[in-house]
Scaffold this motif. Sequence first.
Motif, mmCIF file in Angstrom:
data_model
loop_
_atom_site.group_PDB
_atom_site.id
_atom_site.type_symbol
_atom_site.label_atom_id
_atom_site.label_comp_id
_atom_site.label_asym_id
_atom_site.label_seq_id
_atom_site.Cartn_x
_atom_site.Cartn_y
_atom_site.Cartn_z
ATOM 1 N N SER A 159 1.703 1.399 -18.834
ATOM 2 C CA SER A 159 1.775 0.562 -17.630
ATOM 3 C C SER A 159 2.313 -0.837 -17.935
ATOM 4 O O SER A 159 2.446 -1.656 -17.024
ATOM 5 C CB SER A 159 0.403 0.483 -16.947
ATOM 6 N N HIS A 258 9.268 4.769 -11.851
ATOM 7 C CA HIS A 258 8.287 4.156 -10.947
ATOM 8 C C HIS A 258 8.925 2.890 -10.381
ATOM 9 O O HIS A 258 9.172 1.946 -11.131
ATOM 10 C CB HIS A 258 6.993 3.814 -11.696
ATOM 11 N N LEU A 260 9.049 -0.430 -7.932
ATOM 12 C CA LEU A 260 8.174 -1.356 -7.215
ATOM 13 C C LEU A 260 8.464 -1.251 -5.725
ATOM 14 O O LEU A 260 9.630 -1.232 -5.311
ATOM 15 C CB LEU A 260 8.467 -2.792 -7.655
ATOM 16 N N VAL A 261 7.437 -1.180 -4.910
ATOM 17 C CA VAL A 261 7.612 -1.091 -3.455
ATOM 18 C C VAL A 261 7.737 -2.505 -2.886
ATOM 19 O O VAL A 261 7.006 -3.417 -3.294
ATOM 20 C CB VAL A 261 6.402 -0.364 -2.817
ATOM 21 N N ASP A 262 8.707 -2.673 -1.995
ATOM 22 C CA ASP A 262 8.879 -3.976 -1.335
ATOM 23 C C ASP A 262 7.822 -4.121 -0.245
ATOM 24 O O ASP A 262 7.886 -3.453 0.801
ATOM 25 C CB ASP A 262 10.294 -4.052 -0.729
ATOM 26 N N LEU A 263 6.824 -4.962 -0.509
ATOM 27 C CA LEU A 263 5.745 -5.153 0.464
ATOM 28 C C LEU A 263 5.993 -6.384 1.336
ATOM 29 O O LEU A 263 5.165 -6.728 2.178
ATOM 30 C CB LEU A 263 4.400 -5.284 -0.264
ATOM 31 N N ASN A 270 4.141 -8.178 -4.057
ATOM 32 C CA ASN A 270 3.885 -7.078 -5.002
ATOM 33 C C ASN A 270 4.042 -7.611 -6.418
ATOM 34 O O ASN A 270 5.147 -7.754 -6.927
ATOM 35 C CB ASN A 270 4.847 -5.911 -4.760
ATOM 36 N N ASN A 272 3.803 -6.497 -9.451
ATOM 37 C CA ASN A 272 3.768 -5.366 -10.403
ATOM 38 C C ASN A 272 2.518 -4.513 -10.240
ATOM 39 O O ASN A 272 1.878 -4.133 -11.218
ATOM 40 C CB ASN A 272 3.843 -5.857 -11.855
ATOM 41 N N GLU A 273 2.164 -4.226 -8.982
ATOM 42 C CA GLU A 273 0.930 -3.473 -8.761
ATOM 43 C C GLU A 273 1.140 -2.163 -7.997
ATOM 44 O O GLU A 273 0.429 -1.197 -8.233
ATOM 45 C CB GLU A 273 -0.074 -4.334 -7.992
ATOM 46 N N VAL A 274 2.102 -2.154 -7.074
ATOM 47 C CA VAL A 274 2.265 -0.953 -6.233
ATOM 48 C C VAL A 274 3.655 -0.355 -6.466
ATOM 49 O O VAL A 274 4.672 -1.040 -6.320
ATOM 50 C CB VAL A 274 2.078 -1.300 -4.735
ATOM 51 N N TYR A 275 3.680 0.942 -6.835
ATOM 52 C CA TYR A 275 4.931 1.614 -7.205
ATOM 53 C C TYR A 275 5.122 2.879 -6.378
ATOM 54 O O TYR A 275 4.155 3.533 -5.980
ATOM 55 C CB TYR A 275 4.899 2.037 -8.683
ATOM 56 N N PHE A 276 6.384 3.209 -6.202
ATOM 57 C CA PHE A 276 6.744 4.518 -5.660
ATOM 58 C C PHE A 276 7.101 5.402 -6.869
ATOM 59 O O PHE A 276 8.016 5.091 -7.624
ATOM 60 C CB PHE A 276 7.943 4.373 -4.714
#
Length: 305
Positions: A159, A258, A260-263, A270, A272-276
């Motif tokens: 990670s 993985h 990174l999702v654009d929040l 984001n 470095n916490e939420v990934y697709f």
Amino acid sequence: MADNSRPARPVLGQNQYGKAENRVVRITRDGATHHIKDLNVSVSLSGDMEDVHYSGSNASVLPTDTTKNTVYAFAKEHGIESAEQFGIHLARHFVTSQEPIHRARIRIEEYGWERIEHGGKGAHSFARTGQETRLTQITYDGSSWEVVSGLKDLVVLNSTDSEFWGYVKDKYTTLPEAYDRILATEVSARWRFNWTDDEQQAPDWEESYAQTRQHLLRAFAETYSLSLQQTLYAMGSRIVEQRAEIDEVRFSLPNKHHFLVDLGPFGLKNDNEVYFAADRPYGLIEATVLRDGCEARIPADLTNL
Ligand SMILES: O=c1[nH]c(=O)c2[nH]c(=O)[nH]c2[nH]1
């Protein structure tokens, strides 16, 4: 003058036969404590098999049904100490007991089981371990052995401690440089032993597998990665350096991206916490790592092994 009145008959090329995917489970009972070996064994024999193809004479054909029975009888008579040992036993048997058979190839997949410990017990209940499968392929031609073992479906992830930057950029490049990314892959690996004849002391197959797997995993975990290619080389070189019985390792490593999702649209940052986790397409990184001076013999396409 050659007689061209009749065309020559087509010639039989490489051929092999046997029973594929014999599923054998062997329980060894040590009092109340039981041990389990769970294998999928494929037998492939070749030799003097022209007649059966050309004329239908079965005089040289040991039935595939017999090869299946042999797998089960050997599991009873000789037990299954390791997948490699079991495969060696079978290959030797077919080549030495049947004159027309000159070469035997035994492929084995092994599924792992771990004990279910309960209330200080755990003698006869097991749970299948993960999705990883241990593999071996034994080839014997009556004088020399080739043993290639390995594993597939071993999913690993770091990670952090992974970057990817400094790559070639052309007009189609959109990939942002990454200085802290997730690195994940599903390891498919094969390693070739330098044990080739009965005069040599054979490796301790169980110990060798456990140690090789551990070196592979530790190299993955301990390498600060600038690319999956670099991590692959670190895993392979550690195995070749640490395991004297292995001369060659080949990997096929899908890069399980993985993203990174654009929040931003939700007013969230984001960090470095939420990934697709994308399943396809995936980068596919494949390479062989060899002991210096050794010949590469594992096929480039591991699905052919
Ligand atoms: O470790 C990587 N190696 C590559 O060759 C590559 N190419 C890519 O788009 N991402 C990555 N990551």
